[in-house]
Design a protein around this motif. Structure first.
Motif, PDB file in Angstrom:
ATOM      1  N   LYS A   1       9.040   2.666  -3.251  1.00 53.38           N
ATOM      2  CA  LYS A   1       8.696   3.329  -4.516  1.00 53.38           C
ATOM      3  C   LYS A   1       9.946   3.580  -5.347  1.00 53.38           C
ATOM      4  O   LYS A   1       9.949   3.364  -6.567  1.00 53.38           O
TER       5      LYS A   1
ATOM      6  N   THR B   1       6.342   4.043   0.909  1.00 51.02           N
ATOM      7  CA  THR B   1       7.235   5.158   1.248  1.00 51.02           C
ATOM      8  C   THR B   1       8.207   4.807   2.371  1.00 51.02           C
ATOM      9  O   THR B   1       9.060   5.611   2.727  1.00 51.02           O
TER      10      THR B   1
ATOM     11  N   ASN C   1       0.839  -1.204   0.000  1.00 50.34           N
ATOM     12  CA  ASN C   1       0.000   0.000   0.000  1.00 50.34           C
ATOM     13  C   ASN C   1       0.878   1.261   0.000  1.00 50.34           C
ATOM     14  O   ASN C   1       2.103   1.185   0.114  1.00 50.34           O
ATOM     15  N   GLU C   2       0.234   2.423  -0.118  1.00 52.27           N
ATOM     16  CA  GLU C   2       0.963   3.695  -0.217  1.00 52.27           C
ATOM     17  C   GLU C   2       1.860   3.947   0.999  1.00 52.27           C
ATOM     18  O   GLU C   2       2.984   4.409   0.855  1.00 52.27           O
ATOM     19  N   GLU C   3       1.379   3.640   2.172  1.00 54.36           N
ATOM     20  CA  GLU C   3       2.177   3.867   3.380  1.00 54.36           C
ATOM     21  C   GLU C   3       3.441   3.001   3.360  1.00 54.36           C
ATOM     22  O   GLU C   3       4.543   3.481   3.603  1.00 54.36           O
TER      23      GLU C   3
ATOM     24  N   THR D   1       2.175   7.545  -7.422  1.00 53.50           N
ATOM     25  CA  THR D   1       1.472   6.532  -6.632  1.00 53.50           C
ATOM     26  C   THR D   1       2.089   5.171  -6.907  1.00 53.50           C
ATOM     27  O   THR D   1       2.738   4.956  -7.941  1.00 53.50           O
ATOM     28  N   ILE D   2       1.859   4.262  -5.997  1.00 53.24           N
ATOM     29  CA  ILE D   2       2.339   2.896  -6.195  1.00 53.24           C
ATOM     30  C   ILE D   2       1.718   2.316  -7.467  1.00 53.24           C
ATOM     31  O   ILE D   2       2.392   1.628  -8.235  1.00 53.24           O
TER      32      ILE D   2
END
Length: 169
Positions: free
Chosen positions: A54, A43, A38-40, A100-101
């Motif tokens: 990423k 990073t 996920n995005e969290e 974004t991922i």
């Protein structure tokens, strides 16, 4: 195979030397892993001076673009040194962390599909053509396989240093 600090060629090739070229590029395991992040998590850095996930995905995509371009030149009879490149400079001058991922994974998949399309155009004679990579003579097929070995190296790092650390915190 565990992460080793002495990475590079021929280290990456050791991951894939017995694999079929087309099958190695067609595996969906890397994309499946990337789609589970996920995005969290994407990073996350396990240390301040390390890339984010990423940035690793972007680096893998850049690496494949660069190496496949060099493979194209070699396959067309260009006498070239299959030279290295400054990966830190490329990542530092990217905007991978701003994307974004999903954007990064989509780009990775697009590049992979282009690589597969290129591989499908090569003859057996082209795959046997030789070039130099860091003073090692290497057949084009093995040079292409080293792209997947490089990817495998980074996937192991993501699994061992990023995902396990992230889930412990």
């Amino acid at each position: 195979m565990k992460y080793k600090p002495e990475h590079g060629f021929p280290y990456y090739f050791e991951y894939v030397k017995h694999k079929d070229l087309r099958l190695a590029f067609s595996s969906l395991s890397t994309v499946t892993l990337f789609n589970s992040i996920n995005e969290e998590m994407a990073t996350f850095r396990y240390a301040p001076d390390k890339w984010s996930i990423k940035q690793i995905i972007g680096h893998l995509t850049d690496h494949e673009r660069i190496k496949t371009f060099r493979a194209l030149l070699l396959s067309r009879g260009e006498t070239i040194q299959l030279w290295g490149y400054n990966q830190e400079l490329l990542v530092d001058n990217s905007r991978f962390d701003d994307l974004t991922i999903l954007q990064l994974v989509t780009d990775f998949v697009n590049v992979r599909n282009a690589s597969i399309s290129f591989i499908d155009t090569l003859s057996e004679n082209q795959l046997k053509m030789k070039g130099l990579a860091q003073q090692h003579e290497i057949a084009l097929e093995d040079f292409l396989k080293s792209i997947i070995g490089h990817e495998t190296h980074h996937i192991h790092i993501i699994e061992e240093k990023y995902l396990q650390t992230h889930f412990r915190n």
